[in-house]
Design an enzyme around this catalytic site. Structure first.
Site, mmCIF file in Angstrom:
data_model
loop_
_atom_site.group_PDB
_atom_site.id
_atom_site.type_symbol
_atom_site.label_atom_id
_atom_site.label_comp_id
_atom_site.label_asym_id
_atom_site.label_seq_id
_atom_site.Cartn_x
_atom_site.Cartn_y
_atom_site.Cartn_z
ATOM 1 N N GLU A 1 -1.884 -10.037 7.334
ATOM 2 C CA GLU A 1 -2.361 -10.044 6.168
ATOM 3 C C GLU A 1 -1.975 -8.552 5.469
ATOM 4 O OE1 GLU A 1 -4.327 -8.511 3.343
ATOM 5 O OE2 GLU A 1 -6.143 -8.317 4.451
ATOM 6 N N LEU A 2 -1.039 -8.867 4.370
ATOM 7 C CA LEU A 2 -0.247 -7.618 3.894
ATOM 8 C C LEU A 2 -0.559 -7.008 2.544
ATOM 9 C CD1 LEU A 2 2.950 -8.893 5.516
ATOM 10 C CD2 LEU A 2 1.421 -7.503 6.474
ATOM 11 N N TRP B 1 -6.883 1.515 7.808
ATOM 12 C CA TRP B 1 -7.927 2.441 7.320
ATOM 13 C C TRP B 1 -8.850 2.118 6.431
ATOM 14 C CZ3 TRP B 1 -7.540 2.969 2.532
ATOM 15 C CH2 TRP B 1 -6.273 2.925 1.826
ATOM 16 N N LYS C 1 -4.734 -1.052 17.946
ATOM 17 C CA LYS C 1 -4.261 0.303 17.477
ATOM 18 C C LYS C 1 -4.651 0.346 15.868
ATOM 19 C CE LYS C 1 -0.969 2.518 14.907
ATOM 20 N NZ LYS C 1 -1.794 3.385 14.228
ATOM 21 N N HIS C 2 -5.610 1.357 15.867
ATOM 22 C CA HIS C 2 -6.377 1.336 14.780
ATOM 23 C C HIS C 2 -5.364 2.497 13.769
ATOM 24 C CE1 HIS C 2 -9.187 0.810 11.791
ATOM 25 N NE2 HIS C 2 -10.502 0.850 12.577
ATOM 26 N N GLY D 1 -2.013 -4.832 7.108
ATOM 27 C CA GLY D 1 -1.524 -3.353 6.533
ATOM 28 C C GLY D 1 -0.275 -3.659 5.492
ATOM 29 N N SER D 2 0.618 -2.927 5.545
ATOM 30 C CA SER D 2 1.646 -2.992 4.541
ATOM 31 C C SER D 2 2.792 -3.985 4.837
ATOM 32 C CB SER D 2 2.397 -1.604 4.558
ATOM 33 O OG SER D 2 3.185 -1.320 5.547
ATOM 34 N N GLU E 1 2.092 -3.376 -5.699
ATOM 35 C CA GLU E 1 0.459 -3.286 -5.767
ATOM 36 C C GLU E 1 0.172 -1.813 -5.820
ATOM 37 O OE1 GLU E 1 -2.782 -4.153 -2.139
ATOM 38 O OE2 GLU E 1 -0.830 -3.767 -1.566
ATOM 39 N N CYS F 1 -7.227 -4.771 -0.337
ATOM 40 C CA CYS F 1 -6.108 -5.895 -0.561
ATOM 41 C C CYS F 1 -6.547 -6.697 -1.591
ATOM 42 C CB CYS F 1 -6.142 -6.577 0.844
ATOM 43 S SG CYS F 1 -5.621 -5.367 2.076
#
Length: 460
Positions: free
Chosen positions: A228-229, A130, A154-155, A206-207, A359, A262
């Site tokens: 990419e986390l 988001w 899938k947003h 995302g996470s 984080e 991020c």
């Protein structure tokens, strides 16, 4: 309903959306799979024309699209407009360069001749976050569509109107149905979708938990994945840095996108000879930030993306303080309606503190003092994450040498970690694997097909 637009400036529900049914999901994936059979045969010129039209429409509708971003996740309106412009640049970049990136690569074998071609794989699933609801989609969709893949997205459930708006842009640009498809589904159903034989690869931003779930499914079904986390980027300040300019960049690095980035600068590591001066000036500029309505051009720090995000950060701060951290600035919710957290600086954090390895996704800076550059390198690397790092020094050769010892995917010298269409983006360790953007970003979901030509007299 879990798929909702909730304005974080007021914490009010704007609109709810129903998830699509299993039947509709199956039909949309089938449509994308079917369209791939045609799309892969189109020319790069034809695909590029589509992406140029998408870029044009993004710019034409910049104002209204930016307002949707700000409404749904609280980004400052000027930054939302900047995100739309960056997204347009990404579409144009791949439209312009895909032909050269995907050109046949000729080899020099001992016998005969050989080359390899880049071929598309099929329908690729993108699971997007988001915090940059247009840019993240652009960096996934643009290269894949130019390769000849089709994409299903899938947003994030926080930004359904952004997801719908992007699909409409593609339709208005003339994309055949199935080239770009938005899926109103939950994260759980997205993970399950990886098992579908029609899905040939998956990319997630995302996470760690979401990435682990997707990677598990991708591994089980032997499919390529890119993850990419997130990260906990170090911002190293050496004694020969220009402190005033470095402080200005520190504010940008920590507060951009309301701190929900991020590659935001999260751990500020200063050598002891200049640490006090940097902290004093950094604290003053953080305290001077104008907090308020993200639609107001005068606002410098808006709300977090959701009430849950704000509650979570306050919990992280509390746990940090309970374990010995000191609050130098902020540390509380703002005295206003909305998902606001005061600009915060924490010090006195040791390796036993729970936030040392976490984080913090918001306007909270962790500040550390070290003896010298070797301690700075050691501390910067003491993280489960490995996305980006910034080094500030007037000695570029020294900074370059330090950069080689930092275990991350990206190091920026005299600038916070950031992104642009022609630079590769990605990390190591728990920050994930694979690369997006630049030429590397178009190389992930392709088949490099070897073609060998031999003379009948060549040896076996």
């Amino acid at each position: 309903m879990s798929i909702q637009t909730v304005n974080p400036f007021t914490n009010t529900l704007v609109q709810s959306f129903d998830e699509i049914s299993d039947t509709d999901l199956d039909n949309l994936v089938a449509q994308s799979d079917k369209e791939f059979q045609s799309w892969k045969k189109t020319s790069y010129e034809h695909r590029g024309e589509l992406l140029y039209k998408v870029a044009h429409l993004l710019r034409e509708k910049k104002s209204e699209l930016a307002k949707i971003i700000t409404l749904e996740m609280g980004k400052l309106i000027a930054q939302a407009e900047g995100e739309i412009e960056l997204s347009a640049k990404i579409f144009e970049y791949y439209a312009k360069h895909a032909v050269s990136f995907m050109a046949d690569k000729y080899l020099n074998p001992e016998f005969g001749k050989a080359y390899y071609k880049h071929s598309p794989l099929g329908t690729i699933l993108g699971v997007e976050p988001w915090n940059f609801p247009f840019y993240q989609v652009a960096r996934f969709a643009a290269p894949n569509i130019m390769i000849g893949n089709t994409v299903v997205i899938k947003h994030a459930s926080l930004v359904p109107q952004c997801g719908i708006a992007i699909e409409k842009i593609f339709a208005q640009a003339g994309a055949p149905k199935g080239v770009y498809t938005n899926l109103l589904i939950s994260g759980k159903r997205a993970s399950q979708l990886v098992a579908d034989v029609r899905i040939k690869g998956v990319s997630l931003t995302g996470s760690e938990a979401a990435g682990s779930s997707i990677a598990e499914q991708a591994g089980k079904y032997i499919k390529k994945s890119v993850l990419e986390l997130g990260g906990s980027d170090a911002f190293i300040i050496l004694e020969d840095a220009d402190i005033d300019k470095t402080v200005d960049w520190a504010i940008v690095g920590r507060i951009n996108n309301n701190g929900e980035c991020c590659v935001a600068s999260k751990r500020f590591i200063a050598v002891e000879s200049i640490a006090a001066e940097f902290l004093e000036k950094f604290k003053q500029k953080m305290s001077d930030l104008v907090i308020g309505d993200p639609m107001d051009s005068k606002t410098q720090l808006g709300p977090l993306s959701s009430e849950d995000a704000a509650v979570n950060i306050i919990d992280q701060i509390k746990r940090a303080v309970d374990s010995g951290a000191k609050i130098e600035l902020g540390g509380t919710r703002s005295d206003r309606i909305g998902a606001f957290v005061e600009p915060t600086i924490l010090t006195n954090i040791d390796s036993h503190n729970p936030i040392f390895h976490e984080e913090i996704f918001g306007p909270v800076a962790s500040f550390y003092v070290v003896k010298d550059e070797q301690e700075a390198i050691k501390l910067a690397n003491d993280s489960p994450y490995g996305l980006g790092c910034s080094i500030f020094s007037s000695n570029i050769e020294r900074a370059k040498s330090i950069a080689e010892d930092i275990d991350v995917g990206m190091v920026f010298i005299n600038h916070p970690t950031w992104t642009q269409e022609d630079l590769p983006f990605g990390g190591t360790k728990n920050s994930g694997y694979g690369r997006e953007l630049s030429e590397l970003g178009i190389q992930e979901f392709v088949n490099r097909k070897l073609i060998r030509i031999s003379d009948l007299s060549d040896p076996f």
